[in-house]
Design an enzyme around this catalytic site. Structure first.
Site, PDB file in Angstrom:
ATOM      1  N   LYS A   1      -2.599  38.409 -45.825  1.00  0.00           N
ATOM      2  CA  LYS A   1      -2.604  38.384 -44.364  1.00  0.00           C
ATOM      3  C   LYS A   1      -1.168  38.298 -43.866  1.00  0.00           C
ATOM      4  CE  LYS A   1      -7.239  36.541 -44.395  1.00  0.00           C
ATOM      5  NZ  LYS A   1      -8.072  35.337 -44.518  1.00  0.00           N
TER       6      LYS A   1
ATOM      7  N   THR B   1     -21.366  32.859 -63.598  1.00  0.00           N
ATOM      8  CA  THR B   1     -20.212  33.622 -63.124  1.00  0.00           C
ATOM      9  C   THR B   1     -19.010  33.265 -63.982  1.00  0.00           C
ATOM     10  OG1 THR B   1     -19.614  31.855 -61.612  1.00  0.00           O
ATOM     11  CG2 THR B   1     -21.085  33.567 -60.763  1.00  0.00           C
TER      12      THR B   1
ATOM     13  N   GLU C   1     -24.162  38.198 -59.716  1.00  0.00           N
ATOM     14  CA  GLU C   1     -25.102  37.788 -58.677  1.00  0.00           C
ATOM     15  C   GLU C   1     -26.102  38.881 -58.306  1.00  0.00           C
ATOM     16  OE1 GLU C   1     -21.912  37.193 -58.791  1.00  0.00           O
ATOM     17  OE2 GLU C   1     -21.464  35.168 -58.058  1.00  0.00           O
TER      18      GLU C   1
ATOM     19  N   TRP D   1      -4.003  42.911 -42.306  1.00  0.00           N
ATOM     20  CA  TRP D   1      -4.448  42.741 -43.691  1.00  0.00           C
ATOM     21  C   TRP D   1      -3.836  43.812 -44.586  1.00  0.00           C
ATOM     22  CZ3 TRP D   1     -10.387  41.342 -44.076  1.00  0.00           C
ATOM     23  CH2 TRP D   1     -10.595  40.083 -43.473  1.00  0.00           C
TER      24      TRP D   1
END
Lengths: 535, 535
Positions: free
Chosen positions: B431, B181, B325, B436
């Site tokens: 937040k 990654t 992934e 959100w």
């Protein structure tokens, strides 16, 4: 260094879930002879889950076999999804076999339940007394069955069961379905597909250079769901969210024309006979321009038909080679990208190149690999992730070579780009004085004569050459053997031109519509054919 | 009833063989900055077999790791085929990581050999002293390397070795490749692909409704082969016989324009930044009509760009969601078949529906599944036949849920037809007073302002609301925060409108070209950003 990838078994459950979750509004239409009856994917998935629950209530557990005896219809699609997903094994019984063979394969596969299409009661009744393992019959549609085997109405049973919620965790190498070969010689043999092979075959089928099945497709599913998985299209289509048109028993040209008019399908798969019917149909009431492709298999397609489909409808014919033993996709005949317009038909008459993942080779009689030169003929052998390595209960153990390749029983050649050309069946090829004559090529050429309807070629004993071709032919009045021999003169090698001819009104076919050459050979040997000899 | 199917392992060998056997004349072109250098599939397969033999001669055995450190070029394609096919594990090292991270992942993966692109000598030199496991360097191209590690010329070594004939029999679950990654937080983590996952991913990618890669494609391979398998296209293209255009280091707009003019590609995959460059380029010397599709990923594509590509070039933009992934394909944004022309862009701006075989769900902070209503936002989790279940050496064990789903770190919602819409990264979401705010949505809208070049949004501490959005923006002179706040008024909920603004000349990017929000947050906390506050 170990892989970190999760091992998620590849199963029919995944295919079922994908269609239900992503394409709930796609639909399956079954033709009732006049109009369409539609069912949404959401509803079919619900019914598949009810079927699974119903079968559990009858005591069916993973590994048990459940047969279908049915035309292409909605209930058959529910069976394709629900039976393997609950861990049971779907046995699609070929309704065109003899009653003895039908009973043989149901007993051989030890089926506990049969899903029976009521329109096939007459065909199935003679089978009933021969059954040894069937405990339940689920009757789809109206009808009366005279049997001691407990029988329930399919739709009522589904309505009485809540959709199964907790599907079992399955091993991907466990069996999902079984299909028997059509058994032109000896008893039919069972090919047992696994969840894994079905899943991977479905992915492969969706490739642009394979069948290119996709969401915008409307599939006219003419291939029988009881034979070789209907070319895998029930699964590849469902996986893609395609709409389906299922013909039920309506496979006559009139019915097919009506479905085409109603549904404007984008793709179908069929045999050359049906394609020929459509080409002969009156074009005034048949609009074929909706098709992006017509897939043709089972036997070779005459170049004239490929030309006609393109010129008249603008539709490419995609020839494919497949068999029960290969799930069934082996090769498809997309022209290579460097083809020119002029040679398009030449490419489309080939059997095609292997689908990604399939491997093919050509072998001589001693088992040695032959060159890929587009000429050298031998037995074709296959390997791949969706190819069988044998038959149920170990039948015909010699069907696989010592090094693990399936013997296809087909004869042909392969070129440098892996274009395969089938020329014959191993057992049909004519061995004339040490040279091979392809019965299929002769048939194609003779059938190409404008006044010939059908032609079959089998070997007949000959004192001088051991074997010579015998032509069984259906032709218009006035056509004789001498004319056809003349016709062949500039089309085949001289030693191919047959001396043995038999004119008839009809040629016997097998349960899946192929020329029944075994029967023809038997008829010839027993003297049942009237044969004239012209040298 | 046992399956009768042969178990043939699905490997990179099969992909390699298929391309070589069926498409020997297809070609791979590498751009030298001015023109193309072509290599046929037959030749590349030959070189891959020589590379395998060469690595064997250096003592590499199945399971050993061989690194590539290279741009997209012919040698890299040879590595993609030859290294996994001989049973070794290809580690595609991300050349854009820091020297420390590069050394870290080569040591962590215990690479024994590095295939080094000579044009990257400067980048690789600082890594050399940090390496602990590398025994051989194979230098591709001209250059001098100052190191004790034995170094050989790649092409000379290949010429000195005969092509490997006897490839080992591989277990399909054995490792084929490893990719780390990009590690925006902490050390990079290794995802180890198996032969099986690579094979199945390649089949899936060829679907019409996925990337539709096919023989007639000419692929302009802009995604880096050192990052997330270049979207899997080296394998799906080779499997299909597509022609490749590999850019080498020439990724600037001028080079890309030249390759497009020379090769007329049919498909490419890229990031929105490059698409934006092409849209801004002078259309007089850029003919984009050759493209059937432009795949876009990495970050969301602005609707205005999708509209412009369609209106100006007639080319559909296909948005995809993927990650290291997941091999990397998760979802693609084909509009559903019932879309109308009017809403096309709306569908194309979504992250897309799962590729056949992939499963996706949305989860709340307690791990409970959320409804698929196209609104409810939560963490997205994935499962599928080509998804990782962890990282090499057990790094980040909490990356997979207790019931086996990959936590993507992406936040979004799913609708009733499984259209996924990413709204943010878990760690980037703001937040604000219990609600959100999506940093990505704000960025997209602000970047849509005609006088704004780039925008990044991160959370900044706020006494009253805990967190509030801070906008870092690159805009034309004369544009101020008040104007941009006005612009947002009818586009977002009132509480989304940011009070914190920072105008700058450039926004830092990660090694793969994404906005580096970690760095921006650090800069904000350390006071390195000049922030004005407007309430």
């Amino acid at each position: 260094m170990e892989t970190t990838m999760m091992h998620l078994p590849m199963t029919v459950q995944m295919i079922m879930d994908h269609g239900r979750n992503v394409f709930p509004d796609s639909r399956v239409g079954t033709f009732d002879g006049d109009s369409m009856v539609y069912t949404s994917y959401a509803e079919i998935a619900d019914n598949a889950a009810r079927l699974a629950a119903a079968l559990q209530s009858l005591g069916i557990v993973p590994g048990d076999r459940v047969a279908t005896f049915s035309w292409n219809n909605t209930a058959h699609m529910e069976a394709y999804l629900g039976i393997p997903s609950m861990g049971a094994i779907m046995h699609t019984v070929n309704i065109r076999l003899s009653a003895e063979h039908i009973a043989y394969i149901i007993n051989h596969a030890e089926n506990r339940v049969v899903l029976l299409d009521a329109s096939l009661l007459d065909v199935f009744s003679p089978v009933l007394p021969l059954l040894k393992t069937v405990e339940h019959i689920l009757l789809i549609g109206e009808g009366e069955l005279i049997t001691d085997i407990p029988t329930q109405d399919y739709r009522q049973l589904l309505a009485a069961n809540k959709p199964l919620q907790d599907w079992p965790e399955l091993d991907e190498t466990s069996a999902a379905a079984v299909c028997y070969t059509s058994g032109t010689t000896g008893n039919p043999k069972g090919v047992v597909y696994s969840h894994r092979t079905t899943f991977v075959h479905s992915l492969a089928s969706r490739g642009v250079d394979t069948f290119g099945i996709c969401e915008s497709d409307r599939i006219l599913l003419l291939p029988a769901m009881f034979h070789a998985n209907a070319w895998g299209m029930p699964y590849s289509g469902w996986f893609s969210g395609s709409d389906f048109t299922l013909p039920g028993p309506h496979l006559q040209p009139e019915g097919i024309k009506r479905m085409i008019a109603l549904e404007k399908p984008t793709v179908t798969a069929t045999v050359p006979t049906i394609l020929g019917d459509l080409l002969r149909a009156d074009s005034a009431d048949l609009d074929m321009t909706c098709f992006r492709s017509i897939i043709c298999g089972g036997s070779s397609v005459a170049p004239a038909m490929i030309d006609a489909a393109r010129e008249r409808w603008g539709v490419p014919v995609l020839q494919g080679w497949g068999m029960t033993e290969t799930s069934p996709l082996c090769t498809v005949s997309h022209p290579p990208r460097d083809f020119t317009g002029a040679d398009e038909t030449q490419w489309r008459t080939k059997s095609g190149r292997p689908v990604a993942g399939m491997q093919v080779r050509v072998i001589d009689e001693e088992g040695n690999p032959l060159p890929h030169d587009g000429e050298t003929v031998g037995e074709l052998q296959l390997r791949g992730p969706w190819v069988t390595g044998g038959y149920h209960k170990g039948d015909s153990p010699d069907s696989v070579s010592d090094d693990g390749w399936l013997r296809t029983g087909d004869v042909g050649h392969i070129d440098q780009r892996h274009f395969v050309q089938l020329t014959d069946r191993t057992k049909d090829v004519i061995k004339s004085g040490g040279e091979w004559i392809s019965s299929v090529e002769l048939e194609d050429i003779i059938a190409g004569h404008p006044n010939v309807q059908q032609a079959a070629v089998v070997a007949t004993a000959d004192e001088r050459w051991q074997e010579r071709p015998l032509v069984i032919v259906v032709a218009e009045e006035g056509i004789d053997a001498q004319q056809l021999r003349e016709y062949l003169k500039d089309k085949v090698a001289r030693f191919w031109i047959p001396e043995y001819w038999s004119f008839t009104d009809d040629i016997p076919k097998t349960s899946v519509g192929k020329l029944d050459k075994k029967r023809l050979r038997d008829m010839n040997e027993s003297g049942a054919l009237k044969v004239e000899v012209i040298r």
